[in-house]
Design a protein around this motif. Structure first.
Motif, PDB file in Angstrom:
ATOM      1  N   GLY A 121       0.793  -1.226   0.000  1.00 12.54           N
ATOM      2  CA  GLY A 121       0.000   0.000   0.000  1.00 12.54           C
ATOM      3  C   GLY A 121       0.822   1.271   0.000  1.00 12.54           C
ATOM      4  N   MET A 122       2.128   1.170  -0.231  1.00 13.68           N
ATOM      5  CA  MET A 122       2.962   2.375  -0.235  1.00 13.68           C
ATOM      6  C   MET A 122       2.451   3.405  -1.240  1.00 13.68           C
ATOM      7  SD  MET A 122       6.986   1.582   0.358  1.00 13.68           S
ATOM      8  CE  MET A 122       7.656   1.892   1.999  1.00 13.68           C
ATOM      9  N   LEU A 123       1.883   2.934  -2.333  1.00 11.40           N
ATOM     10  CA  LEU A 123       1.312   3.842  -3.327  1.00 11.40           C
ATOM     11  C   LEU A 123      -0.211   3.827  -3.290  1.00 11.40           C
ATOM     12  CD1 LEU A 123       3.653   3.130  -6.388  1.00 11.40           C
ATOM     13  CD2 LEU A 123       3.842   4.957  -4.688  1.00 11.40           C
ATOM     14  N   THR A 124      -0.788   2.635  -3.245  1.00 16.68           N
ATOM     15  CA  THR A 124      -2.253   2.529  -3.293  1.00 16.68           C
ATOM     16  C   THR A 124      -2.923   3.004  -2.008  1.00 16.68           C
ATOM     17  OG1 THR A 124      -2.070   0.203  -2.631  1.00 16.68           O
ATOM     18  CG2 THR A 124      -2.260   0.660  -4.987  1.00 16.68           C
ATOM     19  N   ASN A 125      -2.159   3.039  -0.922  1.00 16.69           N
ATOM     20  CA  ASN A 125      -2.696   3.539   0.358  1.00 16.69           C
ATOM     21  C   ASN A 125      -1.819   4.700   0.830  1.00 16.69           C
ATOM     22  OD1 ASN A 125      -4.391   3.691   2.553  1.00 16.69           O
ATOM     23  ND2 ASN A 125      -3.461   1.983   3.650  1.00 16.69           N
ATOM     24  N   TRP A 126      -1.585   5.633  -0.086  1.00 21.81           N
ATOM     25  CA  TRP A 126      -0.622   6.709   0.135  1.00 21.81           C
ATOM     26  C   TRP A 126      -0.956   7.582   1.344  1.00 21.81           C
ATOM     27  CZ3 TRP A 126       3.937   8.382   0.074  1.00 21.81           C
ATOM     28  CH2 TRP A 126       4.250   9.740   0.096  1.00 21.81           C
ATOM     29  N   GLN A 127      -2.231   7.843   1.593  1.00 16.36           N
ATOM     30  CA  GLN A 127      -2.588   8.708   2.717  1.00 16.36           C
ATOM     31  C   GLN A 127      -2.116   8.135   4.048  1.00 16.36           C
ATOM     32  OE1 GLN A 127      -3.622  11.822   2.599  1.00 16.36           O
ATOM     33  NE2 GLN A 127      -3.467  11.596   0.381  1.00 16.36           N
ATOM     34  N   THR A 128      -2.197   6.800   4.186  1.00  9.88           N
ATOM     35  CA  THR A 128      -1.714   6.163   5.419  1.00  9.88           C
ATOM     36  C   THR A 128      -0.203   6.305   5.530  1.00  9.88           C
ATOM     37  OG1 THR A 128      -3.535   4.562   5.436  1.00  9.88           O
ATOM     38  CG2 THR A 128      -1.562   3.979   6.678  1.00  9.88           C
ATOM     39  N   ILE A 129       0.484   6.138   4.412  1.00  5.87           N
ATOM     40  CA  ILE A 129       1.941   6.301   4.399  1.00  5.87           C
ATOM     41  C   ILE A 129       2.310   7.741   4.746  1.00  5.87           C
ATOM     42  CG2 ILE A 129       4.029   6.182   2.979  1.00  5.87           C
ATOM     43  CD1 ILE A 129       2.858   3.457   3.703  1.00  5.87           C
ATOM     44  N   ARG A 130       1.550   8.698   4.232  1.00  3.60           N
ATOM     45  CA  ARG A 130       1.798  10.105   4.543  1.00  3.60           C
ATOM     46  C   ARG A 130       1.663  10.351   6.044  1.00  3.60           C
ATOM     47  NH1 ARG A 130       1.340  14.737   1.613  1.00  3.60           N
ATOM     48  NH2 ARG A 130       1.731  15.615   3.677  1.00  3.60           N
ATOM     49  N   GLU A 132      10.312  -6.969  -6.381  1.00  6.79           N
ATOM     50  CA  GLU A 132       9.470  -5.789  -6.158  1.00  6.79           C
ATOM     51  C   GLU A 132       8.129  -5.899  -6.879  1.00  6.79           C
ATOM     52  OE1 GLU A 132      10.914  -4.296  -3.947  1.00  6.79           O
ATOM     53  OE2 GLU A 132      13.017  -4.795  -4.295  1.00  6.79           O
ATOM     54  N   ILE A 133       7.622  -7.118  -7.016  1.00  6.70           N
ATOM     55  CA  ILE A 133       6.409  -7.337  -7.801  1.00  6.70           C
ATOM     56  C   ILE A 133       5.201  -6.578  -7.228  1.00  6.70           C
ATOM     57  CG2 ILE A 133       5.673  -9.437  -6.605  1.00  6.70           C
ATOM     58  CD1 ILE A 133       5.562  -8.735 -10.433  1.00  6.70           C
ATOM     59  N   HIS A 134       5.165  -6.388  -5.916  1.00  5.08           N
ATOM     60  CA  HIS A 134       4.046  -5.644  -5.324  1.00  5.08           C
ATOM     61  C   HIS A 134       4.086  -4.175  -5.751  1.00  5.08           C
ATOM     62  CE1 HIS A 134       2.743  -9.066  -3.013  1.00  5.08           C
ATOM     63  NE2 HIS A 134       3.944  -9.201  -2.462  1.00  5.08           N
ATOM     64  N   ALA A 135       5.289  -3.631  -5.847  1.00  7.64           N
ATOM     65  CA  ALA A 135       5.425  -2.252  -6.334  1.00  7.64           C
ATOM     66  C   ALA A 135       4.984  -2.172  -7.789  1.00  7.64           C
ATOM     67  CB  ALA A 135       6.877  -1.789  -6.196  1.00  7.64           C
ATOM     68  N   VAL A 136       5.346  -3.196  -8.562  1.00  9.91           N
ATOM     69  CA  VAL A 136       4.952  -3.257  -9.966  1.00  9.91           C
ATOM     70  C   VAL A 136       3.433  -3.208 -10.093  1.00  9.91           C
ATOM     71  CG1 VAL A 136       4.923  -4.711 -12.042  1.00  9.91           C
ATOM     72  CG2 VAL A 136       7.009  -4.530 -10.670  1.00  9.91           C
ATOM     73  N   TYR A 137       2.759  -4.041  -9.326  1.00  8.60           N
ATOM     74  CA  TYR A 137       1.295  -4.116  -9.418  1.00  8.60           C
ATOM     75  C   TYR A 137       0.623  -2.826  -8.937  1.00  8.60           C
ATOM     76  CZ  TYR A 137       1.607  -9.111 -10.467  1.00  8.60           C
ATOM     77  OH  TYR A 137       1.874 -10.329 -11.062  1.00  8.60           O
ATOM     78  N   GLU A 138       1.204  -2.180  -7.923  1.00  6.05           N
ATOM     79  CA  GLU A 138       0.621  -0.924  -7.443  1.00  6.05           C
ATOM     80  C   GLU A 138       0.748   0.165  -8.505  1.00  6.05           C
ATOM     81  OE1 GLU A 138       1.218   0.422  -3.435  1.00  6.05           O
ATOM     82  OE2 GLU A 138       1.589  -1.615  -2.695  1.00  6.05           O
ATOM     83  N   CYS A 139       1.881   0.188  -9.201  1.00  9.24           N
ATOM     84  CA  CYS A 139       2.063   1.160 -10.286  1.00  9.24           C
ATOM     85  C   CYS A 139       1.038   0.938 -11.388  1.00  9.24           C
ATOM     86  CB  CYS A 139       3.470   1.044 -10.877  1.00  9.24           C
ATOM     87  SG  CYS A 139       4.777   1.694  -9.826  1.00  9.24           S
TER      88      CYS A 139
END
Length: 236
Positions: A104-113, A174-181
């Motif tokens: 969720g680093m990208l798909t759940n960006w608000q939580t990461i923020r 980094e496949i999870h990052a790939v899928y989030e992109c």
């Protein structure tokens, strides 16, 4: 300067860097077949002429993105790549993840923020000496929390929004990052070894993604291209 090399000079350096060595034949991805030159002793050999061509295309893309003021996130958590990823990102005013990709680093960006804000808060409190007002146990807990956030999110400090381009080193790791992109429509640039799937990358360079020398060569080209674009952006 990588981007100023002639094709002959560049390919010679690619050979020295071992960029043509892929994985064992049994560990390949069939969609990488067009980028494989031959097989030698059970190892796939990548076609460096294509590597050079794709590297030039990616570098042009990165320059144009930087010229337009776009932001970049480097992702690479493999042990041999993590230090290089952090160094590369800092050289071109970009962000990085080099320890572990948190879901969720990208798909759940608000939580990461929110977590990033917490990291900055803890750093400020420690800097101002507030931790001295707590018991040793409480202070130790806060320091441990800060160190954990720094380890996993430190490379994202200052990132106010989702990145425009994500540069991935080690697609399989980094496949999870790939899928989030892909889910968010964020452009990705990937260094693809022979065990990777090119259909999951928007832009890519077929090359050895395990050799430090190989990664150093490619990432140096990326940095030069981004800095070139950023320089032009500042003049606009």
């Amino acid at each position: 300067m990588i981007n100023s090399l002639t094709p002959k000079q560049a390919i010679k350096k690619m050979i020295y860097a071992g960029m043509h060595f892929g994985h064992q034949k049994r560990n390949w991805h069939p969609k990488m077949a067009p980028y494989i030159y031959t097989e030698r002793n059970g190892i796939h050999i990548i076609d460096l002429i294509q590597t050079y061509t794709y590297l030039q295309q990616v570098c042009s893309f990165l320059t144009e993105c930087a010229k337009g003021g776009k932001t970049f996130l480097f992702v690479g958590t493999k042990k041999q790549a993590s230090g290089l990823v952090a160094k590369t990102a800092s050289m071109c005013n970009s962000y990085y993840v080099n320890q572990r990709w948190l879901g969720g680093m990208l798909t759940n960006w608000q939580t990461i923020r929110t977590s990033l804000d917490r990291l900055i808060e803890l750093e400020n409190r420690e800097f101002n000496g507030e931790f001295l007002n707590y018991s040793k146990k409480e202070a130790a807990t806060l320091i441990k929390e800060k160190e954990r956030l720094q380890k996993y999110l430190g490379g994202l400090k200052g990132m106010q929004k989702l990145p425009d381009v994500v540069i991935i080193i080690g697609q399989t790791e980094e496949i999870h990052a790939v899928y989030e992109c892909r889910k968010l429509g964020i452009s990705s640039v990937t260094i693809l070894d022979t065990d990777c799937n090119p259909s999951l990358a928007d832009f890519f360079v077929p090359a050895n993604d395990d050799s430090i020398a190989s990664l150093q060569f490619i990432l140096t080209g990326f940095v030069e291209s981004i800095l070139n674009g950023q320089k032009q952006f500042q003049k606009l």
